[in-house]
Structure formats: C-alpha cells, structure tokens
Motif scaffolding. Structure first.
Motif, mmCIF file in Angstrom:
data_model
loop_
_atom_site.group_PDB
_atom_site.id
_atom_site.type_symbol
_atom_site.label_atom_id
_atom_site.label_comp_id
_atom_site.label_asym_id
_atom_site.label_seq_id
_atom_site.Cartn_x
_atom_site.Cartn_y
_atom_site.Cartn_z
ATOM 1 N N THR A 35 0.992 -1.064 -0.169
ATOM 2 C CA THR A 35 0.147 0.038 -0.118
ATOM 3 C C THR A 35 0.898 1.394 0.067
ATOM 4 O O THR A 35 2.042 0.976 -0.168
ATOM 5 C CB THR A 35 -0.976 0.125 1.203
ATOM 6 N N GLU A 36 0.296 2.368 -0.071
ATOM 7 C CA GLU A 36 1.130 3.409 0.099
ATOM 8 C C GLU A 36 2.051 3.566 1.317
ATOM 9 O O GLU A 36 3.171 4.237 1.377
ATOM 10 C CB GLU A 36 0.141 4.758 0.021
ATOM 11 N N LYS A 37 1.752 3.140 2.273
ATOM 12 C CA LYS A 37 2.554 3.101 3.722
ATOM 13 C C LYS A 37 2.926 1.737 3.941
ATOM 14 O O LYS A 37 3.801 1.900 4.815
ATOM 15 C CB LYS A 37 1.466 3.559 4.783
ATOM 16 N N ILE A 38 2.632 0.772 3.227
ATOM 17 C CA ILE A 38 3.316 -0.608 3.617
ATOM 18 C C ILE A 38 4.121 -1.102 2.425
ATOM 19 O O ILE A 38 3.649 -1.215 1.515
ATOM 20 C CB ILE A 38 2.466 -1.563 4.041
ATOM 21 N N ASN A 39 5.524 -1.381 2.770
ATOM 22 C CA ASN A 39 6.382 -1.898 1.936
ATOM 23 C C ASN A 39 7.030 -3.039 2.348
ATOM 24 O O ASN A 39 7.175 -3.213 3.438
ATOM 25 C CB ASN A 39 7.420 -0.956 1.519
ATOM 26 N N VAL A 40 7.360 -4.002 1.447
ATOM 27 C CA VAL A 40 7.861 -5.301 1.898
ATOM 28 C C VAL A 40 9.343 -5.290 0.874
ATOM 29 O O VAL A 40 9.188 -5.003 -0.252
ATOM 30 C CB VAL A 40 7.224 -6.443 1.554
ATOM 31 N N TYR A 41 10.365 -5.585 1.433
ATOM 32 C CA TYR A 41 11.575 -5.698 0.487
ATOM 33 C C TYR A 41 12.169 -7.113 0.557
ATOM 34 O O TYR A 41 11.951 -7.956 1.492
ATOM 35 C CB TYR A 41 12.615 -4.955 1.585
ATOM 36 N N ILE A 42 12.485 -7.643 -0.708
ATOM 37 C CA ILE A 42 12.764 -8.927 -0.974
ATOM 38 C C ILE A 42 14.398 -8.806 -1.623
ATOM 39 O O ILE A 42 14.767 -7.812 -2.147
ATOM 40 C CB ILE A 42 12.021 -9.676 -1.880
ATOM 41 N N PRO A 43 15.003 -9.726 -1.358
ATOM 42 C CA PRO A 43 16.589 -9.715 -1.801
ATOM 43 C C PRO A 43 16.557 -9.920 -3.350
ATOM 44 O O PRO A 43 15.517 -10.596 -3.832
ATOM 45 C CB PRO A 43 17.100 -11.074 -1.101
ATOM 46 N N ASN A 44 17.377 -9.195 -4.076
ATOM 47 C CA ASN A 44 17.442 -9.141 -5.374
ATOM 48 C C ASN A 44 18.553 -10.026 -5.769
ATOM 49 O O ASN A 44 19.659 -9.913 -6.149
ATOM 50 C CB ASN A 44 17.578 -7.667 -5.992
ATOM 51 N N PHE A 45 17.915 -11.348 -5.917
ATOM 52 C CA PHE A 45 18.900 -12.390 -6.308
ATOM 53 C C PHE A 45 19.248 -12.468 -7.542
ATOM 54 O O PHE A 45 18.265 -12.015 -8.599
ATOM 55 C CB PHE A 45 18.307 -13.796 -5.579
ATOM 56 N N ASP A 46 20.164 -13.407 -8.028
ATOM 57 C CA ASP A 46 20.710 -13.170 -9.588
ATOM 58 C C ASP A 46 19.768 -13.791 -10.433
ATOM 59 O O ASP A 46 19.539 -13.351 -11.620
ATOM 60 C CB ASP A 46 21.918 -14.207 -9.651
ATOM 61 N N ALA A 47 18.978 -14.646 -9.868
ATOM 62 C CA ALA A 47 17.907 -15.197 -10.910
ATOM 63 C C ALA A 47 16.907 -14.065 -11.236
ATOM 64 O O ALA A 47 16.070 -14.142 -12.525
ATOM 65 C CB ALA A 47 17.068 -16.342 -10.314
#
Length: 194
Positions: A35-47
C-alpha cells in the motif's frame, strides 16, 4: 511509441514508476509496495536480475502498467506465454496470477488468454542488445502480441490451461509460505541495519 525501442523507452518507464535508472538490477533488494504506507523488501537475487529486464520490456510491449493490476495481468501473460525456464519469473508470476485471480479475475484471465496466443522474451533466443534495440512494433510482431480483443474468444483449452496454472501457482504459493519467516527477518535486518 511504436517506432521507439525499449532502450529509448525504459528510462521514462523507470521514472514513471519511481524505479532506479537501471530498473533496480544493481540494487541488493527490491521494494514491493503493498500500500502507500506498507512496503516489503525482498532480496534481489541473481535469478531475478536475469529475468527483470525482460519483464520490464514485456510491460512496454503489452502496455500493462507497473501497478498491482498491471502486474497481475503481466504475470498471467508471462505464465501463459511461457516462463518456466526462468524460475524466478515463475515464482513471482505465480504470486501475481493468484493476486489477480482474487482482485481482477476478468482482466487476469484475459491477459492469460493473450499469453496463450503469443510468445515472450523468456522463450525467444534474442540477445539483450537485439531486443533492447528493436522497435516496439517489431517486438510486438516477433512476440505475436495483438491489441485485438474482438477475436479473443475463450476456448475450452483456455479454461483448462488456466485452471491447471491456478493449481500450479497455488502449490508454488503454498511452498512460498515457508519463506515468510526469512522474509520477515530480512525486512527487520534492513529496518534496523543489523
């Protein structure tokens, strides 16, 4: 836009959706805006890095925007047109198709049907230089993308294939649940610079 190339269009595409100039390929993590206020971060893996440029060019070819509905549509389109040889694309697209199924079922199914009638850059043997410097109109022809929705009749095989992929994506989604604790720890690490 039709006579421009992805290399000409991507800088504006990245600016429009507040993405880094390289689409985030060089970043160590990817921000997913829930949402505008909720972010999730994921690793930027090679694949993921291997697939993301092709995914971004698919947005340019299909016109699906990089917002929740557009991501659901492009996920369905990429699955139907073939992304199984890019496991990161399949993993992420599975989530997108399931979200689309619940939030935008008609648009998701329509994009899936279009995917069954076209190809994508995951399937084509084009070099990065080739597809980045091809005019969008040429890429559309090469990938058999059609704007025509009038002749997009639903066949029994479309429905059967869609149900099959819903089941496959659901299985992938269930196994993905095992990643949630790691995702929470990763986000805590980023939040507190651990």
């Amino acid at each position: 836009m039709e006579n421009l190339t992805p290399s000409q269009l991507l800088p504006d595409f990245y600016r429009q959706y507040n993405l880094p100039p390289d689409g985030g390929q060089s970043d160590s993590f990817v921000k997913v805006e829930i949402t505008e206020k909720i972010n999730v971060y994921i690793p930027n893996f090679d694949a993921r890095r291997k697939a993301v440029l092709k995914h971004d060019v698919h947005h340019l070819v299909t016109g699906y925007p990089s917002i929740l509905k557009g991501e659901a549509e492009i996920s369905a389109w990429e699955i139907a047109s073939g992304c199984t040889n890019y496991w990161a694309a399949l993993l992420l697209d599975s989530q997108g198709l399931l979200i689309g199924l619940f939030l935008y079922p008609a648009a998701t199914f329509k994009a899936f049907k279009k995917g069954r009638r076209s190809s994508n850059l995951y399937q084509e043997n084009l070099s990065e230089s080739d597809f980045l410097n091809m005019e969008i109109s040429t890429l559309k022809r090469h990938l058999k993308w059609s704007e025509d929705d009038e002749n997009l009749k639903t066949s029994f095989s479309d429905v059967l294939s869609f149900v099959y992929w819903i089941l496959i994506c659901s299985i992938i989604g269930i196994f993905s649940l095992a990643l949630i604790p790691f995702l929470i720890l990763y986000n805590l690490k980023l939040a507190f610079n651990l």
